[in-house]
Design a protein around this motif. Structure first.
Motif, PDB file in Angstrom:
ATOM      1  N   CYS A   1      -1.040  34.863  49.381  1.00  0.00           N
ATOM      2  CA  CYS A   1       0.201  34.499  48.713  1.00  0.00           C
ATOM      3  C   CYS A   1       0.436  32.994  48.880  1.00  0.00           C
ATOM      4  CB  CYS A   1       1.364  35.294  49.302  1.00  0.00           C
ATOM      5  SG  CYS A   1       2.944  34.939  48.497  1.00  0.00           S
ATOM      6  N   THR A   2       0.711  32.323  47.786  1.00  0.00           N
ATOM      7  CA  THR A   2       0.948  30.882  47.821  1.00  0.00           C
ATOM      8  C   THR A   2       2.361  30.543  48.291  1.00  0.00           C
ATOM      9  OG1 THR A   2       1.589  30.858  45.485  1.00  0.00           O
ATOM     10  CG2 THR A   2      -0.737  30.408  46.010  1.00  0.00           C
ATOM     11  N   VAL A   3       3.224  31.561  48.392  1.00  0.00           N
ATOM     12  CA  VAL A   3       4.602  31.344  48.841  1.00  0.00           C
ATOM     13  C   VAL A   3       4.710  31.507  50.355  1.00  0.00           C
ATOM     14  CG1 VAL A   3       6.985  32.187  48.685  1.00  0.00           C
ATOM     15  CG2 VAL A   3       5.570  32.028  46.619  1.00  0.00           C
ATOM     16  N   CYS A   4       4.161  32.619  50.894  1.00  0.00           N
ATOM     17  CA  CYS A   4       4.348  32.893  52.320  1.00  0.00           C
ATOM     18  C   CYS A   4       3.060  32.838  53.148  1.00  0.00           C
ATOM     19  CB  CYS A   4       5.006  34.259  52.516  1.00  0.00           C
ATOM     20  SG  CYS A   4       3.936  35.656  52.112  1.00  0.00           S
ATOM     21  N   GLY A   5       1.905  32.941  52.505  1.00  0.00           N
ATOM     22  CA  GLY A   5       0.636  32.874  53.235  1.00  0.00           C
ATOM     23  C   GLY A   5       0.041  34.209  53.628  1.00  0.00           C
ATOM     24  N   ARG A   6       0.735  35.335  53.356  1.00  0.00           N
ATOM     25  CA  ARG A   6       0.170  36.642  53.690  1.00  0.00           C
ATOM     26  C   ARG A   6      -1.130  36.860  52.934  1.00  0.00           C
ATOM     27  NH1 ARG A   6       5.665  37.862  53.783  1.00  0.00           N
ATOM     28  NH2 ARG A   6       6.349  38.851  55.716  1.00  0.00           N
ATOM     29  N   CYS A   7      -2.030  37.630  53.563  1.00  0.00           N
ATOM     30  CA  CYS A   7      -3.331  37.914  52.956  1.00  0.00           C
ATOM     31  C   CYS A   7      -3.505  39.407  52.712  1.00  0.00           C
ATOM     32  CB  CYS A   7      -4.458  37.427  53.854  1.00  0.00           C
ATOM     33  SG  CYS A   7      -4.556  35.633  53.960  1.00  0.00           S
ATOM     34  N   TYR A   8      -4.188  39.698  51.616  1.00  0.00           N
ATOM     35  CA  TYR A   8      -4.445  41.074  51.211  1.00  0.00           C
ATOM     36  C   TYR A   8      -5.886  41.206  50.738  1.00  0.00           C
ATOM     37  CZ  TYR A   8       0.628  41.172  51.080  1.00  0.00           C
ATOM     38  OH  TYR A   8       1.949  41.076  51.416  1.00  0.00           O
ATOM     39  N   LEU A   9      -6.455  42.381  50.982  1.00  0.00           N
ATOM     40  CA  LEU A   9      -7.753  42.726  50.430  1.00  0.00           C
ATOM     41  C   LEU A   9      -7.501  43.405  49.092  1.00  0.00           C
ATOM     42  CD1 LEU A   9      -9.115  44.191  53.727  1.00  0.00           C
ATOM     43  CD2 LEU A   9      -9.926  42.095  52.628  1.00  0.00           C
ATOM     44  N   SER A  10      -8.364  43.154  48.131  1.00  0.00           N
ATOM     45  CA  SER A  10      -8.187  43.753  46.810  1.00  0.00           C
ATOM     46  C   SER A  10      -9.543  44.049  46.187  1.00  0.00           C
ATOM     47  CB  SER A  10      -7.406  42.791  45.913  1.00  0.00           C
ATOM     48  OG  SER A  10      -7.273  43.314  44.615  1.00  0.00           O
ATOM     49  N   TYR A  11      -9.610  45.165  45.488  1.00  0.00           N
ATOM     50  CA  TYR A  11     -10.802  45.500  44.700  1.00  0.00           C
ATOM     51  C   TYR A  11     -10.365  46.437  43.590  1.00  0.00           C
ATOM     52  CZ  TYR A  11     -11.479  50.316  46.283  1.00  0.00           C
ATOM     53  OH  TYR A  11     -11.333  51.663  46.503  1.00  0.00           O
ATOM     54  N   VAL A  12     -11.247  46.694  42.649  1.00  0.00           N
ATOM     55  CA  VAL A  12     -10.939  47.589  41.541  1.00  0.00           C
ATOM     56  C   VAL A  12     -11.737  48.868  41.719  1.00  0.00           C
ATOM     57  CG1 VAL A  12     -11.013  47.929  39.051  1.00  0.00           C
ATOM     58  CG2 VAL A  12     -10.415  45.688  39.979  1.00  0.00           C
ATOM     59  N   GLU A  13     -11.018  49.981  41.884  1.00  0.00           N
ATOM     60  CA  GLU A  13     -11.633  51.300  41.977  1.00  0.00           C
ATOM     61  C   GLU A  13     -11.961  51.731  40.551  1.00  0.00           C
ATOM     62  OE1 GLU A  13     -13.278  54.688  43.164  1.00  0.00           O
ATOM     63  OE2 GLU A  13     -12.529  53.229  44.603  1.00  0.00           O
ATOM     64  N   ALA A  14     -13.201  52.058  40.307  1.00  0.00           N
ATOM     65  CA  ALA A  14     -13.630  52.464  38.973  1.00  0.00           C
ATOM     66  C   ALA A  14     -14.025  53.930  39.003  1.00  0.00           C
ATOM     67  CB  ALA A  14     -14.799  51.609  38.507  1.00  0.00           C
ATOM     68  N   GLY A  15     -13.089  54.786  38.596  1.00  0.00           N
ATOM     69  CA  GLY A  15     -13.341  56.222  38.549  1.00  0.00           C
ATOM     70  C   GLY A  15     -13.977  56.601  37.226  1.00  0.00           C
TER      71      GLY A  15
ATOM     72  N   VAL B   1      -9.725  52.717  35.673  1.00  0.00           N
ATOM     73  CA  VAL B   1      -9.904  51.676  36.682  1.00  0.00           C
ATOM     74  C   VAL B   1      -8.538  51.480  37.321  1.00  0.00           C
ATOM     75  CG1 VAL B   1     -11.857  50.522  35.605  1.00  0.00           C
ATOM     76  CG2 VAL B   1      -9.552  49.785  35.047  1.00  0.00           C
ATOM     77  N   GLU B   2      -8.549  51.245  38.627  1.00  0.00           N
ATOM     78  CA  GLU B   2      -7.296  51.090  39.334  1.00  0.00           C
ATOM     79  C   GLU B   2      -7.415  49.976  40.364  1.00  0.00           C
ATOM     80  OE1 GLU B   2      -4.520  54.446  40.643  1.00  0.00           O
ATOM     81  OE2 GLU B   2      -5.683  54.011  42.467  1.00  0.00           O
ATOM     82  N   PRO B   3      -6.724  48.859  40.143  1.00  0.00           N
ATOM     83  CA  PRO B   3      -6.722  47.801  41.152  1.00  0.00           C
ATOM     84  C   PRO B   3      -6.017  48.293  42.408  1.00  0.00           C
ATOM     85  CG  PRO B   3      -5.806  47.027  39.060  1.00  0.00           C
ATOM     86  CD  PRO B   3      -5.937  48.499  38.969  1.00  0.00           C
ATOM     87  N   ARG B   4      -6.636  48.056  43.571  1.00  0.00           N
ATOM     88  CA  ARG B   4      -6.059  48.498  44.836  1.00  0.00           C
ATOM     89  C   ARG B   4      -5.902  47.321  45.787  1.00  0.00           C
ATOM     90  NH1 ARG B   4      -8.999  54.343  45.560  1.00  0.00           N
ATOM     91  NH2 ARG B   4      -8.014  55.260  43.742  1.00  0.00           N
ATOM     92  N   ILE B   5      -4.992  47.501  46.742  1.00  0.00           N
ATOM     93  CA  ILE B   5      -4.643  46.434  47.662  1.00  0.00           C
ATOM     94  C   ILE B   5      -4.419  47.007  49.059  1.00  0.00           C
ATOM     95  CG2 ILE B   5      -2.166  46.598  47.181  1.00  0.00           C
ATOM     96  CD1 ILE B   5      -2.106  43.497  47.294  1.00  0.00           C
ATOM     97  N   ARG B   6      -4.723  46.197  50.069  1.00  0.00           N
ATOM     98  CA  ARG B   6      -4.447  46.564  51.467  1.00  0.00           C
ATOM     99  C   ARG B   6      -4.202  45.278  52.242  1.00  0.00           C
ATOM    100  NH1 ARG B   6      -8.174  49.676  56.037  1.00  0.00           N
ATOM    101  NH2 ARG B   6      -6.418  50.007  57.439  1.00  0.00           N
TER     102      ARG B   6
END
Length: 133
Positions: free
Chosen positions: A96-110, A114-119
């Protein structure tokens, strides 16, 4: 919003530690991102920058083997972030460019979707070793 910079373990851990120290409120923060979650429509993608990738080689098929040595599963809040295993070996790291938090992201392709996911990137869960599960 793309970068091909491969993050090494130390770079990832540094970003994870910095992210874990963020306490300010931000529109990107959500308790539900502690485990893999579908990216909600309300998520502020415009605030995110791609800080790097965990993908080793874009021309080699990464493993689909998961790592759950303590009986966790894909959806578990305490599932290890096992860098050499699915889905982490296919992730981008968003910051995040506002607060600096980090997340993992990928696209699940069933099969039919397709579903973008985040953690969230939790430094206590990151492992960079082979798995016995």
């Amino acid at each position: 919003m793309k970068t091909d910079k491969k993050l090494d373990f130390e770079e990832l851990m540094q970003l994870a530690r910095e992210s874990a120290e963020v306490t300010r409120s931000c529109s990107c923060a959500a308790e539900s991102f502690r485990e893999w979650t579908r990216i909600p429509v309300s998520f502020p993608n415009q605030q995110m920058r791609v800080a790097g990738t965990l993908l080793d080689d874009p021309y080699t098929e990464a493993t689909y083997a998961e790592c759950h040595p303590n009986g966790t599963n894909y959806w578990s809040v305490d599932a290890p972030i096992a860098l050499r295993h699915f889905p982490y070996n296919r992730c981008s790291l968003l910051q995040c460019t506002v607060c600096g938090r980090c997340y993992l992201s990928y696209v699940e392709a069933g099969g039919y979707y397709v579903e973008p996911r985040i953690r969230e990137l939790d430094p206590r869960l990151i492992v960079d070793a082979e798995c016995d599960s």
